[in-house]
Design a protein around this motif. Sequence first.
Motif, mmCIF file in Angstrom:
data_model
loop_
_atom_site.group_PDB
_atom_site.id
_atom_site.type_symbol
_atom_site.label_atom_id
_atom_site.label_comp_id
_atom_site.label_asym_id
_atom_site.label_seq_id
_atom_site.Cartn_x
_atom_site.Cartn_y
_atom_site.Cartn_z
ATOM 1 N N GLY A 32 -17.668 -18.004 92.837
ATOM 2 C CA GLY A 32 -17.946 -18.802 94.014
ATOM 3 C C GLY A 32 -16.695 -18.964 94.852
ATOM 4 N N SER A 33 -16.839 -18.866 96.161
ATOM 5 C CA SER A 33 -15.690 -19.034 97.048
ATOM 6 C C SER A 33 -16.135 -19.605 98.381
ATOM 7 C CB SER A 33 -14.980 -17.692 97.259
ATOM 8 O OG SER A 33 -15.838 -16.770 97.890
ATOM 9 N N VAL A 34 -15.192 -20.248 99.068
ATOM 10 C CA VAL A 34 -15.414 -20.776 100.408
ATOM 11 C C VAL A 34 -14.303 -20.260 101.307
ATOM 12 C CG1 VAL A 34 -16.658 -22.832 99.664
ATOM 13 C CG2 VAL A 34 -14.191 -22.921 99.892
ATOM 14 N N THR A 41 -9.657 -17.442 102.128
ATOM 15 C CA THR A 41 -10.692 -17.643 101.120
ATOM 16 C C THR A 41 -10.124 -18.425 99.945
ATOM 17 O OG1 THR A 41 -11.769 -15.586 101.743
ATOM 18 C CG2 THR A 41 -12.326 -16.475 99.592
ATOM 19 N N ASP A 43 -11.153 -19.664 96.080
ATOM 20 C CA ASP A 43 -12.073 -19.495 94.969
ATOM 21 C C ASP A 43 -12.274 -20.816 94.243
ATOM 22 O OD1 ASP A 43 -12.400 -16.757 95.370
ATOM 23 O OD2 ASP A 43 -10.606 -16.293 94.197
ATOM 24 N N ASN A 155 -24.396 -21.201 105.856
ATOM 25 C CA ASN A 155 -23.026 -20.928 106.269
ATOM 26 C C ASN A 155 -22.685 -21.527 107.621
ATOM 27 O OD1 ASN A 155 -24.427 -19.199 107.932
ATOM 28 N ND2 ASN A 155 -23.153 -17.425 107.519
ATOM 29 N N PHE A 174 -18.819 -22.420 104.237
ATOM 30 C CA PHE A 174 -19.167 -21.401 103.259
ATOM 31 C C PHE A 174 -18.933 -20.013 103.802
ATOM 32 C CE2 PHE A 174 -21.539 -24.626 100.880
ATOM 33 C CZ PHE A 174 -21.161 -24.267 99.605
ATOM 34 N N GLU A 175 -18.464 -19.122 102.942
ATOM 35 C CA GLU A 175 -18.168 -17.745 103.313
ATOM 36 C C GLU A 175 -19.442 -16.956 103.577
ATOM 37 O OE1 GLU A 175 -15.844 -13.942 101.370
ATOM 38 O OE2 GLU A 175 -16.237 -15.688 100.155
ATOM 39 N N VAL A 179 -23.887 -17.940 97.138
ATOM 40 C CA VAL A 179 -22.732 -18.117 96.268
ATOM 41 C C VAL A 179 -23.123 -17.653 94.877
ATOM 42 C CG1 VAL A 179 -21.193 -19.796 95.186
ATOM 43 C CG2 VAL A 179 -21.768 -20.016 97.596
ATOM 44 N N GLN A 181 -22.193 -17.181 90.815
ATOM 45 C CA GLN A 181 -21.376 -17.667 89.711
ATOM 46 C C GLN A 181 -21.833 -16.969 88.439
ATOM 47 O OE1 GLN A 181 -21.755 -22.093 90.079
ATOM 48 N NE2 GLN A 181 -19.538 -21.888 90.302
#
Length: 192
Positions: A32-34, A41, A43, A155, A174-175, A179, A181
């Motif tokens: 998960g990353s934003v 970015t 993580d 997003n 949010f990227e 997301v 995981q």
Amino acid sequence: MKRYSLLLLCMTTSSSYAELIITPMIGYTLGGSVEDDSGNTYDMEGRSSFALAIEVPVEKGRVGLFYSRQSAQLEGLNINSSIQYLHFQSSLDMPISENFIGYIGVGLGGSYVDADWVDNNIGFSATGFAGLEYRFTSNLALNAQIRWLGTSVDNNNSALCYSDQGNSKCLIHFESDWVNQFQSNVGMTFRF
């Protein structure tokens, strides 16, 4: 009165043959990353997690509910978050030997993201998983699994907005719309 007695007898008889499978697990979740407004970015740090599956057997597998909770922190920002998943899942058992069973499954449900950097906390989520179960007895087994967890997020949502010398900036959004995981779990399976 006879009708109610017959109904009670039928419910008791059928429930006495029902089997309930409860599997509490501990594990490790990562992924998960934003992304911030500058394109950097961040993580989500991998952390320990807790999961619980409550299932019933069906033909060559089982169906039931899966719950998981993970607390995390964004690397480099010291911002805490928590993600909880609740899925309806189904799996197919594949006997390997008398005591070993392999299984694969999928699930659908929802997620709840408790974080300052999210506006819409609830989203659709899905899971895919595979694992092994070693049965010590007919009522007790050791269970190990790996699991993919995915959740949809909007997003367009931004949060942690602040004012910097009169300019308003939003730190996190949010990227992507999804997301991903990954989780590994170990637990004990109890059959009642």
